[in-house]
Design a protein around this motif. Structure first.
Motif, PDB file in Angstrom:
ATOM      1  N   TRP A  40       0.819  -1.222   0.000  1.00 10.73           N
ATOM      2  CA  TRP A  40       0.000   0.000   0.000  1.00 10.73           C
ATOM      3  C   TRP A  40       0.850   1.268   0.000  1.00 10.73           C
ATOM      4  O   TRP A  40       0.389   2.322  -0.435  1.00 10.73           O
ATOM      5  CB  TRP A  40      -0.955  -0.011   1.181  1.00 10.73           C
ATOM      6  CG  TRP A  40      -1.961  -1.117   1.058  1.00 10.73           C
ATOM      7  CD1 TRP A  40      -2.016  -2.282   1.748  1.00 10.73           C
ATOM      8  CD2 TRP A  40      -3.039  -1.173   0.113  1.00 10.73           C
ATOM      9  NE1 TRP A  40      -3.063  -3.063   1.317  1.00 10.73           N
ATOM     10  CE2 TRP A  40      -3.714  -2.408   0.321  1.00 10.73           C
ATOM     11  CE3 TRP A  40      -3.511  -0.298  -0.869  1.00 10.73           C
ATOM     12  CZ2 TRP A  40      -4.821  -2.782  -0.432  1.00 10.73           C
ATOM     13  CZ3 TRP A  40      -4.625  -0.677  -1.610  1.00 10.73           C
ATOM     14  CH2 TRP A  40      -5.272  -1.898  -1.400  1.00 10.73           C
ATOM     15  N   LYS A  44       0.939   3.416  -6.603  1.00 15.25           N
ATOM     16  CA  LYS A  44       0.801   4.839  -6.902  1.00 15.25           C
ATOM     17  C   LYS A  44      -0.268   5.072  -7.976  1.00 15.25           C
ATOM     18  O   LYS A  44      -0.609   4.186  -8.742  1.00 15.25           O
ATOM     19  CB  LYS A  44       2.143   5.425  -7.411  1.00 15.25           C
ATOM     20  CG  LYS A  44       3.326   5.188  -6.499  1.00 15.25           C
ATOM     21  CD  LYS A  44       3.172   5.885  -5.153  1.00 15.25           C
ATOM     22  CE  LYS A  44       4.388   5.623  -4.277  1.00 15.25           C
ATOM     23  NZ  LYS A  44       4.211   6.188  -2.914  1.00 15.25           N
ATOM     24  N   GLU A  46      -3.045   5.507 -10.625  1.00 15.04           N
ATOM     25  CA  GLU A  46      -4.202   4.737 -11.051  1.00 15.04           C
ATOM     26  C   GLU A  46      -4.232   3.359 -10.410  1.00 15.04           C
ATOM     27  O   GLU A  46      -5.293   2.859 -10.015  1.00 15.04           O
ATOM     28  CB  GLU A  46      -4.200   4.599 -12.584  1.00 15.04           C
ATOM     29  CG  GLU A  46      -5.456   3.918 -13.131  1.00 15.04           C
ATOM     30  CD  GLU A  46      -5.414   3.766 -14.641  1.00 15.04           C
ATOM     31  OE1 GLU A  46      -6.467   3.406 -15.216  1.00 15.04           O
ATOM     32  OE2 GLU A  46      -4.344   4.014 -15.247  1.00 15.04           O
ATOM     33  N   LEU A  48      -3.092   2.470  -7.480  1.00 15.66           N
ATOM     34  CA  LEU A  48      -3.530   2.601  -6.084  1.00 15.66           C
ATOM     35  C   LEU A  48      -5.039   2.766  -6.012  1.00 15.66           C
ATOM     36  O   LEU A  48      -5.711   2.137  -5.184  1.00 15.66           O
ATOM     37  CB  LEU A  48      -2.832   3.784  -5.417  1.00 15.66           C
ATOM     38  CG  LEU A  48      -3.286   4.110  -3.985  1.00 15.66           C
ATOM     39  CD1 LEU A  48      -3.069   2.912  -3.054  1.00 15.66           C
ATOM     40  CD2 LEU A  48      -2.549   5.344  -3.461  1.00 15.66           C
ATOM     41  N   GLU A  49      -5.579   3.613  -6.868  1.00 12.68           N
ATOM     42  CA  GLU A  49      -7.029   3.849  -6.843  1.00 12.68           C
ATOM     43  C   GLU A  49      -7.817   2.600  -7.220  1.00 12.68           C
ATOM     44  O   GLU A  49      -8.865   2.315  -6.626  1.00 12.68           O
ATOM     45  CB  GLU A  49      -7.383   5.006  -7.788  1.00 12.68           C
ATOM     46  CG  GLU A  49      -6.833   6.352  -7.339  1.00 12.68           C
ATOM     47  CD  GLU A  49      -7.202   6.663  -5.891  1.00 12.68           C
ATOM     48  OE1 GLU A  49      -8.395   6.526  -5.537  1.00 12.68           O
ATOM     49  OE2 GLU A  49      -6.313   7.034  -5.114  1.00 12.68           O
ATOM     50  N   LYS A  52      -7.604   0.163  -4.214  1.00 12.74           N
ATOM     51  CA  LYS A  52      -8.506   0.576  -3.141  1.00 12.74           C
ATOM     52  C   LYS A  52      -9.949   0.272  -3.488  1.00 12.74           C
ATOM     53  O   LYS A  52     -10.719  -0.222  -2.648  1.00 12.74           O
ATOM     54  CB  LYS A  52      -8.333   2.073  -2.841  1.00 12.74           C
ATOM     55  CG  LYS A  52      -7.009   2.428  -2.183  1.00 12.74           C
ATOM     56  CD  LYS A  52      -7.031   3.817  -1.562  1.00 12.74           C
ATOM     57  CE  LYS A  52      -7.216   4.901  -2.579  1.00 12.74           C
ATOM     58  NZ  LYS A  52      -7.125   6.256  -1.955  1.00 12.74           N
ATOM     59  N   GLN A  53     -10.321   0.559  -4.713  1.00  7.59           N
ATOM     60  CA  GLN A  53     -11.706   0.345  -5.118  1.00  7.59           C
ATOM     61  C   GLN A  53     -12.081  -1.135  -5.092  1.00  7.59           C
ATOM     62  O   GLN A  53     -13.203  -1.499  -4.717  1.00  7.59           O
ATOM     63  CB  GLN A  53     -11.948   0.921  -6.515  1.00  7.59           C
ATOM     64  CG  GLN A  53     -13.418   0.950  -6.914  1.00  7.59           C
ATOM     65  CD  GLN A  53     -14.241   1.823  -5.980  1.00  7.59           C
ATOM     66  OE1 GLN A  53     -13.960   2.999  -5.804  1.00  7.59           O
ATOM     67  NE2 GLN A  53     -15.281   1.233  -5.364  1.00  7.59           N
ATOM     68  N   ASP A  75      -9.148   4.903   3.431  1.00 13.40           N
ATOM     69  CA  ASP A  75     -10.017   5.730   2.597  1.00 13.40           C
ATOM     70  C   ASP A  75     -11.322   5.941   3.365  1.00 13.40           C
ATOM     71  O   ASP A  75     -11.948   4.980   3.818  1.00 13.40           O
ATOM     72  CB  ASP A  75     -10.275   5.013   1.269  1.00 13.40           C
ATOM     73  CG  ASP A  75     -10.998   5.888   0.263  1.00 13.40           C
ATOM     74  OD1 ASP A  75     -12.118   6.364   0.589  1.00 13.40           O
ATOM     75  OD2 ASP A  75     -10.475   6.077  -0.844  1.00 13.40           O
ATOM     76  N   ARG A  77     -14.214   6.395   2.596  1.00 13.91           N
ATOM     77  CA  ARG A  77     -15.388   5.685   2.067  1.00 13.91           C
ATOM     78  C   ARG A  77     -15.606   4.351   2.783  1.00 13.91           C
ATOM     79  O   ARG A  77     -16.705   3.785   2.754  1.00 13.91           O
ATOM     80  CB  ARG A  77     -15.228   5.448   0.566  1.00 13.91           C
ATOM     81  CG  ARG A  77     -15.305   6.719  -0.281  1.00 13.91           C
ATOM     82  CD  ARG A  77     -14.975   6.422  -1.734  1.00 13.91           C
ATOM     83  NE  ARG A  77     -13.585   6.036  -1.903  1.00 13.91           N
ATOM     84  CZ  ARG A  77     -13.056   5.628  -3.056  1.00 13.91           C
ATOM     85  NH1 ARG A  77     -13.827   5.526  -4.132  1.00 13.91           N
ATOM     86  NH2 ARG A  77     -11.768   5.309  -3.133  1.00 13.91           N
TER      87      ARG A  77
END
Length: 214
Positions: A40, A44, A46, A48-49, A52-53, A75, A77
């Motif tokens: 984690w 970095k 895209e 990482l996103e 996470k998603q 996050d 969310r």
């Protein structure tokens, strides 16, 4: 399956590690808590996103590895999803696990209520996780749950609680055997209430010395 946009041609080794440890690799990686959590800090942009998603899409869940991931990337969310598990999880352990992550993250004020439920339950395995439950707690709170575990009828719960407190004070050392721990926690000691009280008095003196070193 395409996870990335057109500009992203190949997955990095770090993203491959993430996918293996959290999704596609052998399930025992996650069951034993052997995911590479350092990924984690290396993912970095895209990647990482997307990572996470993928975790967020699986929540709420009682699976610890998913909650451990959230504890790493934090996050916001995930907060309501963890709160749902803390209130509606099927077991005392899963509810407390989610509450502990929230407590460490946002100061979740119902954590101790959930922890009390663990120690009132018959889930002896969960009680052996005392080291996790008291990590980062104030000394007064840590000792409260330590003594609760030390008075449990299960000798292995008592055994694990001793080691947990050693770790809490940072004085655990290499052992060739568990003789010193069993001196305080063995069933023969526990069944002899007078002897058990005597050994607990000795242990309280030992803990006072541990305090002096910290």
């Amino acid at each position: 399956m395409k996870l990335f946009g057109k500009k992203h041609k190949t997955e990095s080794k770090d993203f491959q590690t993430f996918m293996n440890d959290y999704f596609t690799g052998h399930h025992m990686i996650r069951a034993r808590g052997e995911e590479d959590a350092t990924v984690w800090s290396r993912l970095k942009g895209e990647e990482l996103e997307i990572a996470k998603q993928k975790i967020l899409d699986e929540l709420p869940s009682e699976q610890e590895y998913l909650m451990r991931a959230v504890a790493q990337f934090r996050d916001e969310r995930a907060i309501p999803k963890l709160e749902w598990t803390a209130e509606n999880g099927k077991t005392e352990h899963s509810r407390c696990y989610a509450a502990k992550i929230l407590f460490d993250w946002i100061g979740y004020d119902r954590y101790f209520e959930k922890l009390d439920q663990v120690f009132k339950s018959d889930n002896q395995w969960s009680k052996t996780s005392l080291g996790y439950w008291i990590s980062g707690l104030k000394e007064e709170d840590a000792l409260k749950y330590f003594w609760t575990a030390m008075n449990d009828s299960d000798s292995f719960v008592r055994f694990c609680s001793f080691g947990a407190l050693e770790n809490y004070y940072g004085i655990r050392k290499f052992r060739r055997d568990g003789f010193e721990i069993k001196y305080f926690t063995d069933d023969k000691v526990y069944q002899d209430k007078e002897l058990f009280q005597q050994r607990q008095a000795e242990l309280k003196e030992k803990i006072e010395k541990w305090k002096e070193k910290n």
